[in-house]
Design a protein around this motif. Sequence first.
Motif, PDB file in Angstrom:
ATOM      1  N   GLN A  97       6.679   3.949 -10.017  1.00  0.00           N
ATOM      2  CA  GLN A  97       5.982   3.393 -11.186  1.00  0.00           C
ATOM      3  C   GLN A  97       6.426   1.962 -11.485  1.00  0.00           C
ATOM      4  N   PRO A 141       0.809  -1.236   0.000  1.00  0.00           N
ATOM      5  CA  PRO A 141       0.000   0.000   0.000  1.00  0.00           C
ATOM      6  C   PRO A 141       0.837   1.279   0.000  1.00  0.00           C
ATOM      7  N   ASN A 183      -0.600  -6.260  -9.250  1.00  0.00           N
ATOM      8  CA  ASN A 183      -1.017  -4.951  -8.748  1.00  0.00           C
ATOM      9  C   ASN A 183      -1.089  -3.947  -9.893  1.00  0.00           C
ATOM     10  N   PRO A 184      -2.227  -3.289 -10.081  1.00  0.00           N
ATOM     11  CA  PRO A 184      -2.396  -2.370 -11.217  1.00  0.00           C
ATOM     12  C   PRO A 184      -1.740  -1.006 -11.030  1.00  0.00           C
ATOM     13  N   HIS A 185      -1.222  -0.708  -9.836  1.00  0.00           N
ATOM     14  CA  HIS A 185      -0.683   0.628  -9.562  1.00  0.00           C
ATOM     15  C   HIS A 185       0.753   0.810 -10.041  1.00  0.00           C
ATOM     16  N   PHE A 186       1.440  -0.292 -10.336  1.00  0.00           N
ATOM     17  CA  PHE A 186       2.833  -0.210 -10.791  1.00  0.00           C
ATOM     18  C   PHE A 186       3.160  -1.462 -11.593  1.00  0.00           C
ATOM     19  N   GLN A 187       4.262  -1.376 -12.352  1.00  0.00           N
ATOM     20  CA  GLN A 187       4.727  -2.527 -13.118  1.00  0.00           C
ATOM     21  C   GLN A 187       5.872  -3.203 -12.359  1.00  0.00           C
ATOM     22  N   THR A 188       5.865  -4.523 -12.371  1.00  0.00           N
ATOM     23  CA  THR A 188       6.886  -5.269 -11.628  1.00  0.00           C
ATOM     24  C   THR A 188       7.642  -6.221 -12.545  1.00  0.00           C
ATOM     25  N   GLU A 220       1.896   1.811  -3.529  1.00  0.00           N
ATOM     26  CA  GLU A 220       0.740   2.297  -4.307  1.00  0.00           C
ATOM     27  C   GLU A 220       0.552   3.802  -4.148  1.00  0.00           C
ATOM     28  N   GLN A 221       0.781   4.305  -2.943  1.00  0.00           N
ATOM     29  CA  GLN A 221       0.538   5.718  -2.647  1.00  0.00           C
ATOM     30  C   GLN A 221       1.743   6.602  -2.958  1.00  0.00           C
ATOM     31  N   SER A 222       2.816   6.014  -3.457  1.00  0.00           N
ATOM     32  CA  SER A 222       4.060   6.764  -3.688  1.00  0.00           C
ATOM     33  C   SER A 222       4.200   7.152  -5.157  1.00  0.00           C
ATOM     34  N   ASP A 223       5.377   7.717  -5.492  1.00  0.00           N
ATOM     35  CA  ASP A 223       5.678   8.089  -6.874  1.00  0.00           C
ATOM     36  C   ASP A 223       6.176   6.896  -7.692  1.00  0.00           C
TER      37      ASP A 223
END
Length: 278
Positions: free
Chosen positions: A116, A108, A160-165, A111-114
């Motif tokens: 990507q 989380p 997780n859709p908030h960043f690419q891993t 997710e809330q950070s910068d």
Amino acid sequence: ILSSFICSKLHSMTQISILGCGWLGLPLAEALIKNGFSVKGSTTSSSKLPHLEKLGILPFLMELQPNAIDGDITTFLKGSEIVIIDIPPKLRSNNNEDFVGKMQTLIPFIEQSDVQNVLFVSSTSVYGEENDVVTETTPLNPDSEGGRQLVIVEQLLQNNPHFQTTILRFGGLVGTDRNPVRFLAGKENLPNAKAPINFIHQMDCIGIIQKIIALDCWNETLNAVSPYHPTREEYYTKKALEWQLIAPTFDPTSSGTGKRISSDKLQTILKYTFVETP
């Protein structure tokens, strides 16, 4: 060539956070700094903070718990487009930690950070003991608690859709100061004499991570193992001689063959050539 790739990225991204400045994370941070990146790095040891700072790393005292994070994780992630997670579970401990819980607490904040892009340092222990060539499409079949938790964490991050891993599955880690022959010296009747080794040198670990960053290679899963696969018996006999140790002996009746992990995909996608023999 690698430096020119990396320099081309500096205009769009200059800061990276490395969670875990240990045996690999620390020299990785040094290499990135030499190539013009600013690096935030975490350690669980307050005594290491001055050393990190001396190397040009912005140091953070940070420890992940299953239900909390000790340390300023928000500031640690702030302004970084990339976070490198290099805190593998204690695979050989009898008291296996709740690594999944730690990552569920961390995610989380990412997710809330910068951030990507996430680079997660995983392990080939996710495959278990196959008697075959193993690629990234081989079904996962971990036979250790650490391996099972790594599989879950890989999925948590990549889904997780908030960043690419990008998942980087390293083989056994070796370096000038680190080789498993130290623990096997003088031992007798070891199993799996003919099983191939699946190791990677620290220098290649660092080179591969730099190439991933330079080429924006995200949302991938890559095996990272040297293409050098002598048998266990050949390898440890040779290494014992190099390290001036008593060579281990192997059970001649042991018939196990073991897996050989392929890094063909990594070499193709990254156009990477391994530089060190483990």
